[in-house]
Design an enzyme around this catalytic site. Structure first.
Site, PDB file in Angstrom:
ATOM      1  N   SER A 143     -47.630 -45.648  -7.183  1.00 36.38           N
ATOM      2  CA  SER A 143     -48.475 -44.502  -7.513  1.00 36.38           C
ATOM      3  C   SER A 143     -49.726 -45.045  -8.200  1.00 36.38           C
ATOM      4  O   SER A 143     -50.330 -46.009  -7.724  1.00 36.38           O
ATOM      5  CB  SER A 143     -47.711 -43.518  -8.402  1.00 36.38           C
ATOM      6  OG  SER A 143     -48.511 -42.433  -8.784  1.00 36.38           O
ATOM      7  N   TYR A 157     -57.622 -37.864  -4.261  1.00 35.17           N
ATOM      8  CA  TYR A 157     -56.735 -39.020  -4.491  1.00 35.17           C
ATOM      9  C   TYR A 157     -55.687 -38.669  -5.543  1.00 35.17           C
ATOM     10  O   TYR A 157     -54.504 -38.979  -5.373  1.00 35.17           O
ATOM     11  CB  TYR A 157     -57.564 -40.223  -4.937  1.00 35.17           C
ATOM     12  CG  TYR A 157     -56.748 -41.469  -5.190  1.00 35.17           C
ATOM     13  CD1 TYR A 157     -56.195 -42.181  -4.135  1.00 35.17           C
ATOM     14  CD2 TYR A 157     -56.535 -41.934  -6.490  1.00 35.17           C
ATOM     15  CE1 TYR A 157     -55.446 -43.323  -4.362  1.00 35.17           C
ATOM     16  CE2 TYR A 157     -55.795 -43.078  -6.716  1.00 35.17           C
ATOM     17  CZ  TYR A 157     -55.244 -43.776  -5.653  1.00 35.17           C
ATOM     18  OH  TYR A 157     -54.496 -44.906  -5.884  1.00 35.17           O
ATOM     19  N   LYS A 161     -51.451 -38.821  -5.313  1.00 34.04           N
ATOM     20  CA  LYS A 161     -50.605 -39.575  -6.239  1.00 34.04           C
ATOM     21  C   LYS A 161     -49.752 -38.645  -7.111  1.00 34.04           C
ATOM     22  O   LYS A 161     -48.633 -39.023  -7.498  1.00 34.04           O
ATOM     23  CB  LYS A 161     -51.470 -40.514  -7.087  1.00 34.04           C
ATOM     24  CG  LYS A 161     -52.093 -41.645  -6.283  1.00 34.04           C
ATOM     25  CD  LYS A 161     -51.049 -42.443  -5.509  1.00 34.04           C
ATOM     26  CE  LYS A 161     -51.635 -43.618  -4.772  1.00 34.04           C
ATOM     27  NZ  LYS A 161     -50.611 -44.404  -4.031  1.00 34.04           N
TER      28      LYS A 161
END
Length: 288
Positions: A143, A157, A161
């Site tokens: 992650s 993004y 994650k």
């Protein structure tokens, strides 16, 4: 997918299967795994980029695009046929994309989700039948600090994650009773290619976001290659964690990761405390 009936010999070295080995964490993990004598499945979209790693130990180099289910199934089958099973899956393949939310381009966002989230989940689904059969295994999901706290220009993004974090937490609860361990790794800035050629950015950038998303985007690009994180030490930490008596559910990597995560915890504590009365008042009265 039907798991191979062979079992990894108890006396053999562990089998590591690593995605995204052409650069960064993936390449360094593959290098160190092979140097430790681990049997290692080294995968990349362009296998010729990782072929040199075969000189370091017992490696199986495979072509793998984690968005291609056929390639995933073929790679898992090849690994199980050669080594008898997979002990450690490292979901490392991933890309970045920098854009303010309003600037985001749907095709770029979808591509990132396909790799960072759906590619990871496909790999997990493909490897679990064999791990369940053997009642052992490790799944390591890479992650980011960006999976714990958000920043301008990283919203999409962040979303991928945060998804990795949520999926990993649920997976851990589902498979630990079956002898399978799960760890999510949360690095801060490391000297990989993540902020270089591996990350696209929005083509149309809006002037109103110049001081927020624009400034962050420029800072991230300028910092590429100068980040404080050392991929060699990161790979060592991941391997040591897998070999430790108790696998940590979360592995923060880097001073910025630790300090950033702790600051986010404190920020959440204050925000939640401020609305405690409202939160508690939303239920039906007791006895109703």
């Amino acid at each position: 997918m039907t798991p191979n009936n062979k079992k990894t010999p108890n006396t053999g070295k562990p089998v590591w299967f690593i995605t995204g080995c052409s650069t960064g964490f993936g390449r360094e993990l593959a290098t160190q795994a092979l140097e430790r004598g681990f049997r290692t499945v080294v995968t990349a979209r362009k296998p010729d980029e990782v072929e040199a790693l075969t000189s370091k130990g017992e490696a199986l180099v495979l072509k793998l695009d984690v968005t291609d289910q056929g390639q995933i199934d073929a790679a898992i089958k090849a690994a199980e046929e050669k080594f008898g099973g997979i002990d450690v899956l490292v979901n490392n393949a991933g890309i970045g994309y920098f854009a303010a939310i309003e600037e985001g381009e749907a095709d770029e966002v979808r591509r990132m989700f396909e790799i960072n989230v759906f590619g990871m989940s496909r790999m997990i689904q493909a490897v679990l039948p064999g791990m369940r059969q053997r009642r052992k295994g490790f799944i390591i999901n890479i992650s980011s600090l960006a999976g714990l706290r958000s920043a301008p220009a990283l919203g999409f993004y962040n979303a991928t994650k945060f998804a990795v974090e949520g999926l990993s937490g649920a997976l851990r609860q589902e498979v630990e009773p079956l002898g399978i361990k799960v760890m999510v790794v949360e690095p801060s800035g490391f000297r990989t290619d993540w902020a270089g050629r591996s990350a696209n950015e929005s083509k149309n950038q809006i002037a109103d976001y110049a001081k927020t998303a624009g400034a962050w985007r420029s800072e991230i690009r300028a910092d590429s290659g100068k980040q404080p994180g050392d991929p060699v030490r990161a790979a060592q930490a991941i391997i040591q964690s897998v070999e430790s008596p108790k696998l940590p559910p979360h592995l923060l990597l880097g001073n910025d990761a630790y300090e950033g995560a702790m600051a986010k915890l404190e920020e959440l504590r204050k925000e939640f405390s401020a609305v405690e009365k409202i939160a508690r008042g939303a239920d039906f009265p007791k006895g109703k």
